[in-house]
Scaffold this motif. Sequence first.
Motif, PDB file in Angstrom:
ATOM      1  N   ASN A 124      46.392  20.532  58.936  1.00 32.80           N
ATOM      2  CA  ASN A 124      46.414  21.359  57.729  1.00 32.80           C
ATOM      3  C   ASN A 124      45.243  21.080  56.789  1.00 32.80           C
ATOM      4  O   ASN A 124      44.676  21.990  56.202  1.00 32.80           O
ATOM      5  CB  ASN A 124      47.738  21.155  56.970  1.00 32.80           C
ATOM      6  CG  ASN A 124      48.893  21.874  57.637  1.00 32.80           C
ATOM      7  OD1 ASN A 124      49.058  23.071  57.487  1.00 32.80           O
ATOM      8  ND2 ASN A 124      49.672  21.155  58.424  1.00 32.80           N
ATOM      9  N   ARG A 178      47.161  26.035  60.036  1.00 36.56           N
ATOM     10  CA  ARG A 178      48.351  25.966  59.192  1.00 36.56           C
ATOM     11  C   ARG A 178      49.540  25.759  60.123  1.00 36.56           C
ATOM     12  O   ARG A 178      49.980  26.699  60.805  1.00 36.56           O
ATOM     13  CB  ARG A 178      48.476  27.283  58.427  1.00 36.56           C
ATOM     14  CG  ARG A 178      49.530  27.263  57.355  1.00 36.56           C
ATOM     15  CD  ARG A 178      48.913  26.883  56.028  1.00 36.56           C
ATOM     16  NE  ARG A 178      49.864  27.073  54.938  1.00 36.56           N
ATOM     17  CZ  ARG A 178      50.476  26.046  54.333  1.00 36.56           C
ATOM     18  NH1 ARG A 178      50.252  24.812  54.715  1.00 36.56           N
ATOM     19  NH2 ARG A 178      51.312  26.279  53.338  1.00 36.56           N
ATOM     20  N   LEU A 187      53.389  24.264  59.977  1.00 39.61           N
ATOM     21  CA  LEU A 187      54.454  23.753  59.117  1.00 39.61           C
ATOM     22  C   LEU A 187      55.603  23.256  59.983  1.00 39.61           C
ATOM     23  O   LEU A 187      56.138  24.021  60.787  1.00 39.61           O
ATOM     24  CB  LEU A 187      54.958  24.846  58.173  1.00 39.61           C
ATOM     25  CG  LEU A 187      53.897  25.345  57.195  1.00 39.61           C
ATOM     26  CD1 LEU A 187      53.413  26.711  57.623  1.00 39.61           C
ATOM     27  CD2 LEU A 187      54.433  25.388  55.785  1.00 39.61           C
ATOM     28  N   MET A 194      54.644  19.873  53.526  1.00 39.72           N
ATOM     29  CA  MET A 194      54.955  21.169  54.110  1.00 39.72           C
ATOM     30  C   MET A 194      56.208  21.181  54.980  1.00 39.72           C
ATOM     31  O   MET A 194      56.467  22.155  55.682  1.00 39.72           O
ATOM     32  CB  MET A 194      53.788  21.712  54.946  1.00 39.72           C
ATOM     33  CG  MET A 194      52.544  21.947  54.135  1.00 39.72           C
ATOM     34  SD  MET A 194      52.938  22.977  52.708  1.00 39.72           S
ATOM     35  CE  MET A 194      51.691  22.441  51.572  1.00 39.72           C
TER      36      MET A 194
END
Length: 575
Positions: A294, A300, A302, A444
């Motif tokens: 990240n 990205r 999560l 996250m």
Amino acid sequence: MAKFDMLIKGGTIIDGLQTPRYRHDIGIADGKVVEISGNIAPETATRVIDATGKIVAPGFVDLHTHYDSQLFWDPWCTLSGWHGVTSVVIGNCGFGFAPCKPEDRERNMMSLVRNEAVPLATMKAGVPFDWVSFGEFLDSVERTPKGVNVMSFVPLAPIYGYVVGTDEAKDRAATDDELQQMCDLIVEGMDAGGCGISAQIMGVEGNVQLDFDGTPMVTDCMSHRDLVAFSKAMGSTGRGVAQVTGSMDFAEVIARESGRPVIWNALLADGALNQHGGATVLARDAIARLRDLNENQGLRVLPQSLTTNFASQFTFEDYNLADAIPEWKEICTGTIAEKLEKFKDPARRAVLKSIQDERGGLFAAGYTTAEIKVGWIPLDVPDGLALQDRYEGYTIVEIAQREHKHTLDALLDIAVLGELKSGFETKMIMTPPAAMKEVATAPMALPGVSDGGAHTKFVTTGRYPTEMISYWVREHGIMSLEEAHWRLSALPAQAAGLKGRGTIAEGAPADIIVYDYEELDSLPAERAWDYPAGEWRLIQKAKGYNYIIVNGDITFVDGECTQATPGKLLRHGTA
Ligand SMILES: [Zn+2]
């Protein structure tokens, strides 16, 4: 004319954005929050809810559910609806019902029977199947009354089924032409309102989420080439989020090739489950890698963290949670009659005993055979009443000692006497609070994994929002209540592209819960015979939720359903 349809008065607002709590009133009109002020006059509203002493927070956003069938007969998608969830995402793990040719419907449903433990008879009775394409499926969901908002991934398993054929796609690579057709279907599904692609990619060895016949799911067999093509197809739309259950390597590939966010399942606490069913990497190593992806790699990813303590109730009628052990998988597949014969077989039992002795326990979750308790024996088997007297409420080790036999024989004998309908219960495996804090508060991290609508006879992890607040926050203080509400609502909404929801804000849809912080708790698990075709499931309700409000309409008052169905289909994350 009253200015507001509803006024929530005097409550303590936690808005989901980690704003420190404050006491204010909320005026709602036309399904939206229109005013948040210090003293709104009661006469301005048609209905006033007294929230004095209560927490007023955004409804929870449950990203990992399998209500793809259940939503057609249970508008509130329980357990989630009981536990303050106001929006659910379906189509996870690559599983779903569209696209699907009429002649493939049964095969499609079969793929969810073992993997997610939804009975075939239930799906046949409850799923309307008035669609072929994914877009038509969404239209059907839109037509169906809903007590929660619903958004859907475009699951990859039915796409393989539609273009290549579910079983054929396990045995051979898709042709270039077929791959192109599948990519086109992804784009078409996204255009119709899907929120991204999803897949379970767990491989063949040690896989605990198999197809009805004990073979891997079609997405488990996915090649790198297919995964890259699918990721690029989603990326070409410039929107969407992927969900993947499997190694973080796959999440990284999808994130890199699509440029889009990926929700990765799952980040497990150290010590939550043992080595046979838990994480294969330490939580801190997984978190370090996630940070790097990240913060440094432009990706990205999560993680969804498993944030419930784990207990299981089960029968051997359709047990699949031992599928990672080949010898257990073998005796747990086939018809009931075939399984009964295998369960009785001394040679098989001898092998299972040596496996048990070697592992010091059974199955995947770190519980030992000795500690398993007999939960129930069905009455409709020979001598059912006497068997109940003799066994119910006793642990396997107590029975083994009493009957002078090996614990595995005690377990399997009771399963056989109950014609595989005998119910067993494991102890709750408690994750140490420090280990839970590490994964629940990782950068996250999205708390879950709900699995609502799935594993319906074994687990009740759909209770996760209630457990997060009443147990992990209130009892163990692993994070502030403000942070918990952010992680349970605003962050998952943002992660999944659910726009404008997950917070309490002027102009936002009024998806709101009003609850008593001290009272909030999960009630004991129980069996409910409320599935179509007379099937039962394990349920767990909650207490302490005074009001659950979806799009400005109250769906539950103190746990009682109002029968209101204000939920919407959220195409493209909006509605
Ligand atoms: Zn899943």
